[in-house]
Design an enzyme around this catalytic site. Sequence first.
Site, PDB file in Angstrom:
ATOM      1  N   ASP A  97      -1.784   0.367   8.895  1.00 22.24           N
ATOM      2  CA  ASP A  97      -2.684   1.575   8.736  1.00 22.24           C
ATOM      3  C   ASP A  97      -4.032   1.112   8.852  1.00 22.24           C
ATOM      4  O   ASP A  97      -4.921   1.987   8.648  1.00 22.24           O
ATOM      5  CB  ASP A  97      -2.415   1.926   7.027  1.00 22.24           C
ATOM      6  CG  ASP A  97      -2.626   0.976   6.094  1.00 22.24           C
ATOM      7  OD1 ASP A  97      -2.977  -0.199   6.610  1.00 22.24           O
ATOM      8  OD2 ASP A  97      -2.420   1.283   4.914  1.00 22.24           O
ATOM      9  N   SER A  98      -4.487  -0.190   9.504  1.00 20.96           N
ATOM     10  CA  SER A  98      -5.838  -0.309   9.800  1.00 20.96           C
ATOM     11  C   SER A  98      -6.112   0.371  10.975  1.00 20.96           C
ATOM     12  O   SER A  98      -7.190   0.510  11.463  1.00 20.96           O
ATOM     13  CB  SER A  98      -5.896  -1.867  10.144  1.00 20.96           C
ATOM     14  OG  SER A  98      -4.825  -2.434  11.083  1.00 20.96           O
ATOM     15  N   ASP A 120       3.340   0.307   9.044  1.00 25.12           N
ATOM     16  CA  ASP A 120       2.870   0.637   7.671  1.00 25.12           C
ATOM     17  C   ASP A 120       3.205   2.006   7.033  1.00 25.12           C
ATOM     18  O   ASP A 120       3.136   2.867   7.735  1.00 25.12           O
ATOM     19  CB  ASP A 120       1.250   0.308   7.578  1.00 25.12           C
ATOM     20  CG  ASP A 120       0.893  -1.104   7.073  1.00 25.12           C
ATOM     21  OD1 ASP A 120       1.498  -1.714   6.318  1.00 25.12           O
ATOM     22  OD2 ASP A 120      -0.236  -1.406   7.438  1.00 25.12           O
ATOM     23  N   LYS A 146       6.241  -1.621   6.195  1.00 27.62           N
ATOM     24  CA  LYS A 146       5.724  -2.432   5.079  1.00 27.62           C
ATOM     25  C   LYS A 146       4.851  -1.522   4.027  1.00 27.62           C
ATOM     26  O   LYS A 146       4.650  -0.506   4.430  1.00 27.62           O
ATOM     27  CB  LYS A 146       4.424  -3.258   6.089  1.00 27.62           C
ATOM     28  CG  LYS A 146       3.788  -4.242   4.939  1.00 27.62           C
ATOM     29  CD  LYS A 146       2.718  -5.000   5.913  1.00 27.62           C
ATOM     30  CE  LYS A 146       1.641  -4.720   6.284  1.00 27.62           C
ATOM     31  NZ  LYS A 146       0.786  -4.235   5.295  1.00 27.62           N
ATOM     32  N   GLU A 171       2.362  -1.615   0.424  1.00 27.30           N
ATOM     33  CA  GLU A 171       1.540  -2.544  -0.621  1.00 27.30           C
ATOM     34  C   GLU A 171       1.867  -2.719  -2.298  1.00 27.30           C
ATOM     35  O   GLU A 171       2.316  -1.190  -2.302  1.00 27.30           O
ATOM     36  CB  GLU A 171       0.071  -2.165  -0.499  1.00 27.30           C
ATOM     37  CG  GLU A 171      -0.334  -2.379   1.067  1.00 27.30           C
ATOM     38  CD  GLU A 171      -1.958  -2.219   1.057  1.00 27.30           C
ATOM     39  OE1 GLU A 171      -2.552  -1.529  -0.144  1.00 27.30           O
ATOM     40  OE2 GLU A 171      -2.314  -2.108   2.319  1.00 27.30           O
ATOM     41  N   GLU A 186      -2.813 -11.181   1.544  1.00 25.66           N
ATOM     42  CA  GLU A 186      -4.052 -10.918   2.062  1.00 25.66           C
ATOM     43  C   GLU A 186      -5.287 -11.458   1.415  1.00 25.66           C
ATOM     44  O   GLU A 186      -5.109 -11.065   0.198  1.00 25.66           O
ATOM     45  CB  GLU A 186      -4.390  -9.394   2.519  1.00 25.66           C
ATOM     46  CG  GLU A 186      -5.728  -9.026   3.230  1.00 25.66           C
ATOM     47  CD  GLU A 186      -5.590  -7.875   3.745  1.00 25.66           C
ATOM     48  OE1 GLU A 186      -4.682  -6.999   3.891  1.00 25.66           O
ATOM     49  OE2 GLU A 186      -6.916  -7.451   4.216  1.00 25.66           O
TER      50      GLU A 186
END
Length: 294
Positions: free
Chosen positions: A74-75, A113, A143, A145, A212
Amino acid sequence: MGIMINGPINYVSGKYKMMNVSHTPVSSKAKKVTTHVLTEMKMKGEKISMLTAYDYSMARLIDQAGVDVILVGDSASNVMAGHETTLPITLDQMIYHASSVIRAVSNALVVVDLPFGTYQGNSKEALNSSIRIMKESGGHAVKMEGGVEIEESVRRIVGAGIPVMGHLGLMPQSIYQYGTYVVRAKEEAEAEKLLSDARILQEAGCFALVLEKIPAELATRVAKEVEIPVIGIGAGGGVDGQVLVLHDMLGITQEFSPRFLRRYHTLAEEIMGAVGKYIKDVKTKDFPNSKEQY
Ligand code: KIV
Protein backbone atom coordinates in the site's frame (compact mmCIF):
# COMPACT_ATOMS: atom_id res chain seq x y z
CA MET A 1 25.99 -16.09 -20.30
CA GLY A 2 22.60 -14.41 -20.05
CA ILE A 3 19.34 -16.14 -20.90
CA MET A 4 17.13 -14.90 -23.74
CA ILE A 5 13.57 -14.24 -22.81
CA ASN A 6 10.64 -12.85 -24.72
CA GLY A 7 10.43 -9.23 -23.75
CA PRO A 8 7.84 -6.52 -24.02
CA ILE A 9 6.17 -5.55 -27.26
CA ASN A 10 8.13 -3.00 -29.29
CA TYR A 11 7.05 -0.90 -32.26
CA VAL A 12 9.56 -1.67 -35.03
CA SER A 13 9.30 -0.77 -38.72
CA GLY A 14 5.59 -0.23 -38.61
CA LYS A 15 4.89 -3.56 -36.85
CA TYR A 16 4.65 -4.58 -33.22
CA LYS A 17 7.29 -7.23 -32.38
CA MET A 18 8.39 -9.02 -29.22
CA MET A 19 11.81 -7.75 -28.10
CA ASN A 20 14.49 -10.18 -27.00
CA VAL A 21 15.96 -9.09 -23.70
CA SER A 22 19.33 -10.49 -22.63
CA HIS A 23 19.56 -10.89 -18.91
CA THR A 24 21.76 -12.64 -16.38
CA PRO A 25 19.61 -13.68 -13.44
CA VAL A 26 21.02 -13.41 -9.92
CA SER A 27 19.78 -16.93 -9.12
CA SER A 28 18.34 -19.09 -11.90
CA LYS A 29 15.17 -20.43 -10.34
CA ALA A 30 13.05 -22.59 -12.57
CA LYS A 31 10.69 -23.12 -9.68
CA LYS A 32 7.73 -20.93 -8.76
CA VAL A 33 8.03 -19.50 -5.28
CA THR A 34 5.18 -20.65 -3.02
CA THR A 35 4.57 -20.16 0.68
CA HIS A 36 6.02 -23.67 1.20
CA VAL A 37 9.20 -22.72 -0.66
CA LEU A 38 9.62 -19.80 1.76
CA THR A 39 9.23 -22.12 4.76
CA GLU A 40 11.87 -24.45 3.27
CA MET A 41 14.17 -21.47 2.69
CA LYS A 42 13.92 -20.53 6.36
CA MET A 43 14.65 -24.13 7.40
CA LYS A 44 17.73 -24.22 5.13
CA GLY A 45 18.91 -20.80 6.30
CA GLU A 46 18.56 -19.34 2.78
CA LYS A 47 17.66 -15.64 2.97
CA ILE A 48 14.46 -14.44 1.28
CA SER A 49 14.53 -11.39 -1.02
CA MET A 50 11.38 -9.28 -1.29
CA LEU A 51 10.74 -5.99 -3.12
CA THR A 52 7.67 -3.92 -3.83
CA ALA A 53 6.21 -3.41 -7.31
CA TYR A 54 3.04 -1.71 -8.42
CA ASP A 55 3.08 -1.99 -12.22
CA TYR A 56 3.70 -4.45 -15.06
CA SER A 57 7.05 -3.15 -16.34
CA MET A 58 8.87 -3.01 -12.99
CA ALA A 59 7.35 -6.30 -11.82
CA ARG A 60 8.55 -7.99 -15.01
CA LEU A 61 12.12 -6.79 -14.48
CA ILE A 62 12.39 -7.76 -10.82
CA ASP A 63 10.78 -11.15 -11.43
CA GLN A 64 13.28 -11.81 -14.22
CA ALA A 65 16.09 -10.72 -11.90
CA GLY A 66 15.01 -13.51 -9.56
CA VAL A 67 13.40 -11.82 -6.56
CA ASP A 68 11.59 -14.35 -4.35
CA VAL A 69 8.59 -12.29 -3.26
CA ILE A 70 6.94 -9.23 -4.82
CA LEU A 71 4.87 -7.10 -2.49
CA VAL A 72 2.16 -4.96 -4.03
CA GLY A 73 2.43 -2.68 -1.03
CA ASP A 74 0.00 0.00 0.00
CA SER A 75 3.13 2.17 -0.23
CA ALA A 76 1.72 2.60 -3.76
CA SER A 77 -0.29 5.33 -2.06
CA ASN A 78 2.97 7.28 -1.49
CA VAL A 79 5.13 6.12 -4.40
CA MET A 80 2.55 5.93 -7.20
CA ALA A 81 -0.08 8.44 -6.12
CA GLY A 82 1.98 10.97 -4.14
CA HIS A 83 -0.08 10.80 -0.94
CA GLU A 84 1.62 11.58 2.34
CA THR A 85 0.45 8.34 4.00
CA THR A 86 -0.73 4.88 2.98
CA LEU A 87 -4.25 5.57 4.24
CA PRO A 88 -5.99 6.97 1.14
CA ILE A 89 -5.40 4.06 -1.27
CA THR A 90 -8.58 2.06 -2.00
CA LEU A 91 -9.24 -1.63 -2.52
CA ASP A 92 -10.07 -1.01 -6.20
CA GLN A 93 -6.74 0.81 -6.66
CA MET A 94 -4.81 -2.01 -4.95
CA ILE A 95 -6.55 -4.52 -7.22
CA TYR A 96 -5.58 -2.46 -10.28
CA HIS A 97 -1.91 -2.39 -9.21
CA ALA A 98 -1.88 -6.07 -8.23
CA SER A 99 -3.46 -7.28 -11.48
CA SER A 100 -0.83 -5.34 -13.47
CA VAL A 101 1.93 -6.99 -11.42
CA ILE A 102 0.41 -10.46 -11.74
CA ARG A 103 0.37 -10.21 -15.56
CA ALA A 104 4.17 -9.70 -15.45
CA VAL A 105 5.23 -12.39 -13.01
CA SER A 106 6.35 -15.96 -13.74
CA ASN A 107 8.18 -17.08 -10.61
CA ALA A 108 7.86 -14.76 -7.63
CA LEU A 109 5.18 -15.08 -4.97
CA VAL A 110 2.94 -12.01 -5.21
CA VAL A 111 1.62 -10.67 -1.89
CA VAL A 112 -0.94 -7.86 -1.90
CA ASP A 113 -1.54 -5.41 0.97
CA LEU A 114 -5.06 -5.10 2.31
CA PRO A 115 -5.50 -1.31 2.37
CA PHE A 116 -6.56 0.72 5.39
CA GLY A 117 -10.26 0.49 6.19
CA THR A 118 -10.93 -2.74 4.31
CA TYR A 119 -10.27 -5.23 7.14
CA GLN A 120 -10.26 -3.50 10.52
CA GLY A 121 -14.08 -3.43 10.83
CA ASN A 122 -14.67 -7.15 11.35
CA SER A 123 -13.48 -10.54 10.12
CA LYS A 124 -16.26 -10.85 7.52
CA GLU A 125 -15.21 -7.55 5.96
CA ALA A 126 -11.57 -8.72 6.07
CA LEU A 127 -12.48 -11.98 4.32
CA ASN A 128 -14.57 -10.21 1.66
CA SER A 129 -11.71 -7.77 0.90
CA SER A 130 -9.23 -10.65 0.67
CA ILE A 131 -11.53 -12.61 -1.65
CA ARG A 132 -11.84 -9.56 -3.93
CA ILE A 133 -8.03 -9.28 -4.10
CA MET A 134 -7.57 -12.96 -4.90
CA LYS A 135 -10.43 -13.13 -7.46
CA GLU A 136 -9.99 -9.79 -9.21
CA SER A 137 -6.18 -9.43 -9.23
CA GLY A 138 -4.97 -13.03 -9.21
CA GLY A 139 -2.60 -12.28 -6.29
CA HIS A 140 -1.19 -15.22 -4.36
CA ALA A 141 -1.55 -13.95 -0.77
CA VAL A 142 -2.62 -10.93 1.27
CA LYS A 143 -0.75 -8.92 3.90
CA MET A 144 -2.31 -7.08 6.83
CA GLU A 145 -1.04 -4.97 9.72
CA GLY A 146 -1.73 -5.81 13.36
CA GLY A 147 -1.40 -8.47 16.05
CA VAL A 148 -4.00 -9.87 18.41
CA GLU A 149 -6.48 -7.26 17.09
CA ILE A 150 -6.66 -9.06 13.71
CA GLU A 151 -6.37 -12.65 14.97
CA GLU A 152 -9.98 -13.56 14.20
CA SER A 153 -9.68 -12.10 10.69
CA VAL A 154 -6.46 -13.99 10.00
CA ARG A 155 -8.12 -17.27 11.08
CA ARG A 156 -11.14 -16.60 8.86
CA ILE A 157 -9.08 -15.64 5.79
CA VAL A 158 -6.68 -18.58 6.20
CA GLY A 159 -9.74 -20.80 6.74
CA ALA A 160 -10.96 -19.75 3.31
CA GLY A 161 -7.68 -20.96 1.78
CA ILE A 162 -6.02 -17.57 1.38
CA PRO A 163 -2.41 -17.26 2.62
CA VAL A 164 -1.85 -14.33 4.98
CA MET A 165 1.40 -12.47 5.70
CA GLY A 166 1.42 -10.50 8.98
CA HIS A 167 3.04 -7.09 9.58
CA LEU A 168 4.22 -5.87 13.00
CA GLY A 169 6.47 -3.14 14.38
CA LEU A 170 6.01 0.16 12.58
CA MET A 171 2.61 -0.21 10.94
CA PRO A 172 2.20 2.76 8.58
CA GLN A 173 -1.60 2.46 8.58
CA SER A 174 -1.47 3.50 12.28
CA ILE A 175 0.71 6.57 11.70
CA TYR A 176 -1.83 8.98 13.19
CA GLN A 177 -1.82 6.92 16.39
CA TYR A 178 2.01 7.00 16.61
CA GLY A 179 2.35 10.59 15.41
CA THR A 180 5.82 9.87 13.96
CA TYR A 181 7.73 7.23 11.95
CA VAL A 182 10.32 6.53 14.69
CA VAL A 183 11.65 3.06 15.58
CA ARG A 184 8.98 0.98 17.37
CA ALA A 185 9.17 -1.46 20.29
CA LYS A 186 12.19 0.07 22.00
CA GLU A 187 10.35 -0.05 25.33
CA GLU A 188 9.89 -3.39 27.05
CA ALA A 189 6.07 -3.35 27.11
CA GLU A 190 5.82 -2.77 23.35
CA ALA A 191 8.55 -5.35 22.68
CA GLU A 192 6.70 -7.97 24.78
CA LYS A 193 3.43 -7.23 22.96
CA LEU A 194 5.22 -7.59 19.62
CA LEU A 195 6.65 -10.99 20.62
CA SER A 196 3.24 -12.16 21.80
CA ASP A 197 1.57 -10.83 18.60
CA ALA A 198 4.11 -12.70 16.45
CA ARG A 199 3.26 -15.97 18.23
CA ILE A 200 -0.49 -15.25 17.88
CA LEU A 201 -0.16 -14.56 14.15
CA GLN A 202 1.77 -17.79 13.67
CA GLU A 203 -0.88 -19.72 15.63
CA ALA A 204 -3.65 -18.07 13.61
CA GLY A 205 -2.04 -19.41 10.42
CA CYS A 206 0.11 -16.62 8.94
CA PHE A 207 2.71 -18.11 6.57
CA ALA A 208 5.21 -15.25 7.12
CA LEU A 209 5.67 -12.00 8.97
CA VAL A 210 7.06 -8.57 8.08
CA LEU A 211 8.79 -6.66 10.90
CA GLU A 212 9.24 -2.97 10.18
CA LYS A 213 11.65 -0.57 11.91
CA ILE A 214 12.29 -2.28 15.25
CA PRO A 215 15.55 -2.97 17.13
CA ALA A 216 17.64 -5.67 15.41
CA GLU A 217 17.97 -7.64 18.65
CA LEU A 218 14.20 -7.93 19.07
CA ALA A 219 13.70 -8.89 15.41
CA THR A 220 16.34 -11.61 15.71
CA ARG A 221 14.57 -12.96 18.81
CA VAL A 222 11.22 -13.08 16.96
CA ALA A 223 12.81 -14.88 13.98
CA LYS A 224 14.30 -17.47 16.34
CA GLU A 225 11.07 -17.98 18.30
CA VAL A 226 8.65 -18.44 15.40
CA GLU A 227 8.88 -21.10 12.71
CA ILE A 228 7.39 -18.94 9.95
CA PRO A 229 9.77 -16.78 7.87
CA VAL A 230 10.33 -13.29 9.24
CA ILE A 231 11.12 -10.60 6.67
CA GLY A 232 12.56 -7.34 7.92
CA ILE A 233 12.67 -3.72 6.80
CA GLY A 234 14.83 -1.73 9.17
CA ALA A 235 14.94 -4.77 11.47
CA GLY A 236 18.59 -5.83 11.06
CA GLY A 237 20.24 -8.91 9.57
CA GLY A 238 19.12 -11.55 12.06
CA VAL A 239 15.80 -12.20 10.32
CA ASP A 240 15.00 -14.62 7.47
CA GLY A 241 14.77 -12.10 4.65
CA GLN A 242 14.69 -8.44 3.67
CA VAL A 243 12.17 -6.19 1.95
CA LEU A 244 12.67 -2.70 0.51
CA VAL A 245 10.48 -0.35 -1.47
CA LEU A 246 11.74 -0.67 -5.06
CA HIS A 247 11.65 3.05 -5.85
CA ASP A 248 13.69 3.81 -2.71
CA MET A 249 16.41 1.20 -3.36
CA LEU A 250 16.71 2.25 -7.01
CA GLY A 251 17.08 5.90 -6.01
CA ILE A 252 13.98 7.05 -7.90
CA THR A 253 12.56 8.60 -4.74
CA GLN A 254 15.07 11.05 -3.29
CA GLU A 255 13.47 12.66 -0.26
CA PHE A 256 13.25 9.49 1.87
CA SER A 257 16.56 8.50 3.50
CA PRO A 258 16.14 6.36 6.60
CA ARG A 259 19.23 4.63 8.06
CA PHE A 260 18.03 1.17 6.93
CA LEU A 261 17.77 2.12 3.25
CA ARG A 262 20.61 1.00 0.99
CA ARG A 263 20.40 2.68 -2.41
CA TYR A 264 21.54 0.41 -5.25
CA HIS A 265 21.25 3.07 -7.93
CA THR A 266 20.70 6.76 -8.49
CA LEU A 267 17.98 6.39 -11.10
CA ALA A 268 16.45 9.82 -10.45
CA GLU A 269 19.64 11.41 -11.79
CA GLU A 270 19.79 9.01 -14.74
CA ILE A 271 16.16 9.60 -15.69
CA MET A 272 16.43 13.39 -15.42
CA GLY A 273 19.70 13.29 -17.40
CA ALA A 274 18.11 11.26 -20.21
CA VAL A 275 15.00 13.43 -20.30
CA GLY A 276 17.19 16.55 -20.30
CA LYS A 277 19.08 15.20 -23.34
CA TYR A 278 15.81 14.40 -25.12
CA ILE A 279 14.47 17.90 -24.49
CA LYS A 280 17.70 19.42 -25.82
CA ASP A 281 17.59 17.18 -28.94
CA VAL A 282 13.99 18.21 -29.66
CA LYS A 283 14.68 21.91 -29.14
CA THR A 284 17.84 21.87 -31.28
CA LYS A 285 16.04 19.83 -33.97
CA ASP A 286 18.64 17.06 -33.59
CA PHE A 287 15.77 14.58 -32.99
CA PRO A 288 14.39 13.02 -35.13
CA ASN A 289 17.13 12.65 -37.73
CA SER A 290 16.69 11.34 -41.27
CA LYS A 291 16.92 7.67 -40.12
CA GLU A 292 14.29 8.18 -37.46
CA GLN A 293 11.46 9.10 -39.82
CA TYR A 294 9.41 7.56 -42.66
O1 KIV B 1 3.57 -1.15 1.68
C1 KIV B 1 4.76 -1.51 1.76
O2 KIV B 1 5.60 -1.18 0.92
C2 KIV B 1 5.16 -2.29 2.92
C3 KIV B 1 6.61 -2.56 3.10
C4 KIV B 1 7.28 -1.36 3.63
C5 KIV B 1 6.85 -3.76 3.93
O3 KIV B 1 4.33 -2.71 3.68
